[in-house]
Design an enzyme around this catalytic site. Structure first.
Site, PDB file in Angstrom:
ATOM      1  N   GLY A 187     171.637   6.945 -25.485  1.00 33.71           N
ATOM      2  CA  GLY A 187     170.587   7.663 -26.359  1.00 33.71           C
ATOM      3  C   GLY A 187     169.765   8.530 -25.443  1.00 33.71           C
ATOM      4  O   GLY A 187     168.613   8.948 -25.999  1.00 33.71           O
ATOM      5  N   MET A 228     180.534   7.741 -31.033  1.00 38.01           N
ATOM      6  CA  MET A 228     181.717   7.437 -30.481  1.00 38.01           C
ATOM      7  C   MET A 228     182.889   7.112 -31.233  1.00 38.01           C
ATOM      8  O   MET A 228     183.976   6.499 -31.057  1.00 38.01           O
ATOM      9  CB  MET A 228     181.799   6.475 -29.279  1.00 38.01           C
ATOM     10  CG  MET A 228     180.873   7.008 -28.016  1.00 38.01           C
ATOM     11  SD  MET A 228     181.257   8.485 -27.808  1.00 38.01           S
ATOM     12  CE  MET A 228     182.438   8.490 -26.438  1.00 38.01           C
ATOM     13  N   LYS A 229     182.465   6.933 -32.667  1.00 37.54           N
ATOM     14  CA  LYS A 229     183.570   6.829 -33.924  1.00 37.54           C
ATOM     15  C   LYS A 229     183.758   8.322 -34.648  1.00 37.54           C
ATOM     16  O   LYS A 229     183.147   9.015 -34.599  1.00 37.54           O
ATOM     17  CB  LYS A 229     182.995   5.774 -34.970  1.00 37.54           C
ATOM     18  CG  LYS A 229     182.657   4.531 -34.160  1.00 37.54           C
ATOM     19  CD  LYS A 229     183.968   3.552 -34.338  1.00 37.54           C
ATOM     20  CE  LYS A 229     183.931   2.288 -33.316  1.00 37.54           C
ATOM     21  NZ  LYS A 229     182.841   1.506 -33.247  1.00 37.54           N
ATOM     22  N   HIS A 272     179.257  17.591 -27.202  1.00 38.65           N
ATOM     23  CA  HIS A 272     180.688  16.931 -26.633  1.00 38.65           C
ATOM     24  C   HIS A 272     180.334  17.203 -25.117  1.00 38.65           C
ATOM     25  O   HIS A 272     180.024  18.788 -24.907  1.00 38.65           O
ATOM     26  CB  HIS A 272     181.859  17.780 -27.107  1.00 38.65           C
ATOM     27  CG  HIS A 272     183.137  17.158 -26.610  1.00 38.65           C
ATOM     28  ND1 HIS A 272     183.509  15.849 -26.810  1.00 38.65           N
ATOM     29  CD2 HIS A 272     184.264  17.595 -25.885  1.00 38.65           C
ATOM     30  CE1 HIS A 272     184.734  15.710 -26.067  1.00 38.65           C
ATOM     31  NE2 HIS A 272     185.006  16.632 -25.333  1.00 38.65           N
TER      32      HIS A 272
HETATM   33  C1  GAR Z   1     176.859  12.487 -24.137  1.00 34.08           C
HETATM   34  O1  GAR Z   1     177.190  12.887 -22.840  1.00 34.08           O
HETATM   35  C2  GAR Z   1     177.735  13.000 -25.277  1.00 34.08           C
HETATM   36  O2  GAR Z   1     178.229  14.515 -24.952  1.00 34.08           O
HETATM   37  C3  GAR Z   1     178.926  11.946 -25.269  1.00 34.08           C
HETATM   38  O3  GAR Z   1     178.312  10.636 -25.117  1.00 34.08           O
HETATM   39  C4  GAR Z   1     177.548  11.028 -24.218  1.00 34.08           C
HETATM   40  C5  GAR Z   1     176.071  10.134 -25.002  1.00 34.08           C
HETATM   41  O4  GAR Z   1     175.077  10.035 -24.050  1.00 34.08           O
HETATM   42  N1  GAR Z   1     179.681  12.175 -26.636  1.00 34.08           N
HETATM   43  C6  GAR Z   1     180.876  12.307 -26.493  1.00 34.08           C
HETATM   44  O5  GAR Z   1     181.893  11.846 -25.655  1.00 34.08           O
HETATM   45  C7  GAR Z   1     181.316  12.153 -28.135  1.00 34.08           C
HETATM   46  N2  GAR Z   1     182.938  12.524 -28.069  1.00 34.08           N
HETATM   47  P1  GAR Z   1     173.726   9.680 -24.581  1.00 34.08           P
HETATM   48  O6  GAR Z   1     173.773   8.328 -25.492  1.00 34.08           O
HETATM   49  O7  GAR Z   1     172.919   9.275 -23.445  1.00 34.08           O
HETATM   50  O8  GAR Z   1     173.060  10.584 -25.664  1.00 34.08           O
END
Ligand code: GAR
Length: 187
Positions: free
Chosen positions: A14, A88-89, A107
């Site tokens: 988050g 992530m879904k 991303h």
């Molecule tokens: C982020 O780095 C985002 O880019 C990635 O998950 C992380 C979440 O971080 N998203 C993906 O990989 C989507 N394919 P956070 O929960 O600390 O914001």
């Protein structure tokens, strides 16, 4: 300025949600965060929603009707934009169509390179010179919608998965808010 209502989808830590909440307190920022949706009841990100008294919904993506439940909740809050912040879904075509408004995603790569998972490892294996993050509109294909903005940095010889993640996420926290400002700049 009349702010639009945003809903943020999360799955984990988050950090993006946290910075969006902070920025949304600025009266010039175009959205207020009205709802947080998580597919993980243990997501650390839910703490940011709780701390800031933002309503949240935990969904069980194994249940058949979870998208309908989510859409019904989103309707209650008159949401104009959904921001996928580490969600992530995969969101179904039907959901995208039924919502019918803006959905954006962040991303951790310079799309169209390295769609999908394990981006940092693939960036290093591929000996990339630069990497970064992308904010883009969500369409029915994974990590493929129109790009709103990207931020990048040069990879150093001693960078590893952890330093890349750290540097990328620092950029993400600015990129997401800037993308939202860009979207609403002229309307
Ligand atoms: C982020 O780095 C985002 O880019 C990635 O998950 C992380 C979440 O971080 N998203 C993906 O990989 C989507 N394919 P956070 O929960 O600390 O914001």
């Amino acid at each position: 300025m009349v702010k639009k209502n945003a809903c943020i989808f999360i799955s984990g830590y988050g950090s993006n949600l946290k910075s969006l909440i902070q920025n949304s307190r600025n009266h010039n920022f175009p959205v207020n965060i009205k709802l947080v949706v998580s597919d993980n009841k243990n997501a650390n990100g839910l703490l940011h929603a709780k701390k800031n008294s933002i309503p949240y919904l935990v969904i069980n993506t194994k249940k058949k009707n979870h998208e309908i439940t989510t859409l019904n909740n989103i309707k209650k809050y008159n949401i104009s934009i959904i921001c996928l912040a580490g969600y992530m879904k995969i969101i179904s075509k039907k959901f995208i169509k039924s919502f019918g408004k803006k959905i954006i995603n962040i991303h951790p790569s310079l799309l169209p390179k390295f769609k999908g998972l394990n981006t940092y490892k693939r960036v290093l294996t591929n000996n990339e010179k630069k990497t970064g993050c992308t904010v883009h509109f969500v369409n029915e294909k994974l990590d493929s919608g129109k790009i709103i903005l990207q931020k990048s940095f040069f990879i150093k010889k001693n960078d590893d998965i952890y330093t890349l993640k750290n540097k990328t996420q620092k950029l993400e926290q600015r990129a997401f808010s800037e993308a939202i400002i860009n979207i609403y700049r002229y309307n």
